[in-house]
Design an enzyme around this catalytic site. Structure first.
Site, PDB file in Angstrom:
ATOM      1  N   ALA A 163       0.858  -1.182   0.000  1.00  0.00           N
ATOM      2  CA  ALA A 163       0.000   0.000   0.000  1.00  0.00           C
ATOM      3  C   ALA A 163       0.896   1.234   0.000  1.00  0.00           C
ATOM      4  O   ALA A 163       2.072   1.169   0.383  1.00  0.00           O
ATOM      5  CB  ALA A 163      -0.897  -0.017   1.231  1.00  0.00           C
ATOM      6  N   GLY A 183       0.539  -5.049   1.009  1.00  0.00           N
ATOM      7  CA  GLY A 183      -0.744  -5.097   0.307  1.00  0.00           C
ATOM      8  C   GLY A 183      -0.613  -5.730  -1.076  1.00  0.00           C
ATOM      9  O   GLY A 183      -1.579  -6.299  -1.594  1.00  0.00           O
ATOM     10  N   GLU A 238      -0.829  -9.295  -0.456  1.00  0.00           N
ATOM     11  CA  GLU A 238      -2.223  -9.581  -0.094  1.00  0.00           C
ATOM     12  C   GLU A 238      -3.119  -9.564  -1.334  1.00  0.00           C
ATOM     13  O   GLU A 238      -4.028 -10.383  -1.463  1.00  0.00           O
ATOM     14  CB  GLU A 238      -2.708  -8.564   0.946  1.00  0.00           C
ATOM     15  CG  GLU A 238      -2.030  -8.789   2.299  1.00  0.00           C
ATOM     16  CD  GLU A 238      -2.328  -7.705   3.317  1.00  0.00           C
ATOM     17  OE1 GLU A 238      -2.198  -6.509   2.952  1.00  0.00           O
ATOM     18  OE2 GLU A 238      -2.673  -8.025   4.461  1.00  0.00           O
ATOM     19  N   GLU A 269       5.113  -5.122   6.773  1.00  0.00           N
ATOM     20  CA  GLU A 269       4.415  -4.062   7.513  1.00  0.00           C
ATOM     21  C   GLU A 269       4.987  -3.851   8.911  1.00  0.00           C
ATOM     22  O   GLU A 269       4.989  -2.745   9.438  1.00  0.00           O
ATOM     23  CB  GLU A 269       2.911  -4.391   7.642  1.00  0.00           C
ATOM     24  CG  GLU A 269       2.126  -4.300   6.348  1.00  0.00           C
ATOM     25  CD  GLU A 269       2.060  -5.618   5.588  1.00  0.00           C
ATOM     26  OE1 GLU A 269       2.952  -6.477   5.779  1.00  0.00           O
ATOM     27  OE2 GLU A 269       1.130  -5.793   4.793  1.00  0.00           O
TER      28      GLU A 269
END
Ligand code: DAK
Length: 259
Positions: free
Chosen positions: A67, A110, A113, A133
């Site tokens: 992200a 992300g 993911e 993260e």
């Protein structure tokens, strides 16, 4: 809708669509708009009768490095709550047609993911997977602790999530995270090959079968078996089932129409 951060080719190959993440300078960092665009494109392709399989890819250097940290940096918990990105991710997960991630380079946070939200992952030898993260003092928030653990098991998932270490494509393959690892020059071709195999099956049977495999993730065995049984019966309501079995008996190639 015109897209700024993705490129979409709905007929990249017959019945196969391609979504390419396109923020190369930022290693395809997933900002909010990019995620909205993926959601929108997937929805459109899912509702396009000509499409039977969708590939999501990035470029050689990065599938997606996570992200967008710069966009998240100053956010408060309440900002995050109000943005409610989970709605976007949930919609992506609800795509009925098979989605293949074709991954090269960084596939992190992300990005990892997103790849795991897809149904299958084809990777180049240069791909690196990770949930880093923890190094930002946060943790995976879009399924990383759950899907990674189910795919690779507790030992490796715990290590990746708690230390942020990356694993190579080969390690990802060996641990069951991905379907194929191939030289960088052919990772997209390999994803297309897999997509073609899927696209030549009955779209109805494919949809019911995908739904049933996913059910295994969030149900107990009995409930999953019951769900599978209903979808199995449902296949017999399709013209494709008659065509598939008739073609076998007549020793010819079936022609599936998605009816
Ligand atoms: N966000 C923003 N910019 C990024 C980025 C990221 N995740 N990753 C890379 N970039 C940018 C860099 O800042 C740099 O920009 P400039 O400095 O040139 O302006 C450019 O991309 C090139 O990156 P580097 O110069 O760092 O390239 P290197 O080859 O040296 O290093 C790297 C590559 C991938 C090792 C490094 O860039 C890196 O560590 N990137 C961050 C990886 C990371 O920590 N990813 C996890 C982010 S957190 C949620 C859903 C999901 C998430 C959160 C919420 N909800 C549903 C609520 C997910 C969170 C995350 O993914």
């Amino acid at each position: 809708m015109t897209y700024e951060f993705i490129l979409v080719e709905s007929q990249f190959q017959p019945h196969i669509s391609l979504i390419r993440l396109n923020r190369p300078k930022e290693l395809n960092a997933l900002n909010l708009q990019l995620m909205q665009e993926i959601k929108h494109a997937l929805y459109e392709l899912d509702n396009n009768e000509d499409v039977r399989c969708i590939i999501i890819t990035g470029n050689e250097k990065a599938f997606a490095a996570g992200a967008d940290i710069k966009q998240m940096e100053s956010k408060t918990a309440i900002d995050m709550l109000k943005i409610d990105q989970f709605e976007t991710w949930d919609q992506i997960r609800k795509t009925k047609k098979p989605v293949i991630a074709a991954v090269s380079g960084f596939c992190l946070g992300g990005g990892c993911e997103l790849a795991m939200t897809c149904d299958m992952i084809v990777a180049s030898e240069t791909a690196k997977f990770g949930q880093p993260e923890i190094k930002l003092a946060i943790m995976p928030g879009a399924g990383g602790t759950q899907r990674l653990t189910r795919a690779v098991g507790k030992a490796l998932a715990m290590e990746m999530v708690l230390t942020g270490k990356f694993i190579s494509a080969q390690e990802a393959f060996d641990s069951g995270l991905i379907n194929r690892v191939v030289p960088e020059e052919i990772y997209l071709d390999e994803a297309v090959k897999l997509a073609k195999e899927i696209a030549q099956q009955s779209p109805i049977a494919i949809r019911l079968a995908k739904e049933s495999v996913l059910k295994a993730f969030d149900s107990g065995l009995q409930e999953g078996l019951f769900f599978e049984r209903k979808n199995f019966y449902m296949c017999f309501a399709s013209e494709d089932q008659k065509e598939g079995m008739n073609a076998f008996v007549e020793k010819r190639k079936p022609e599936f129409k998605g009816k």
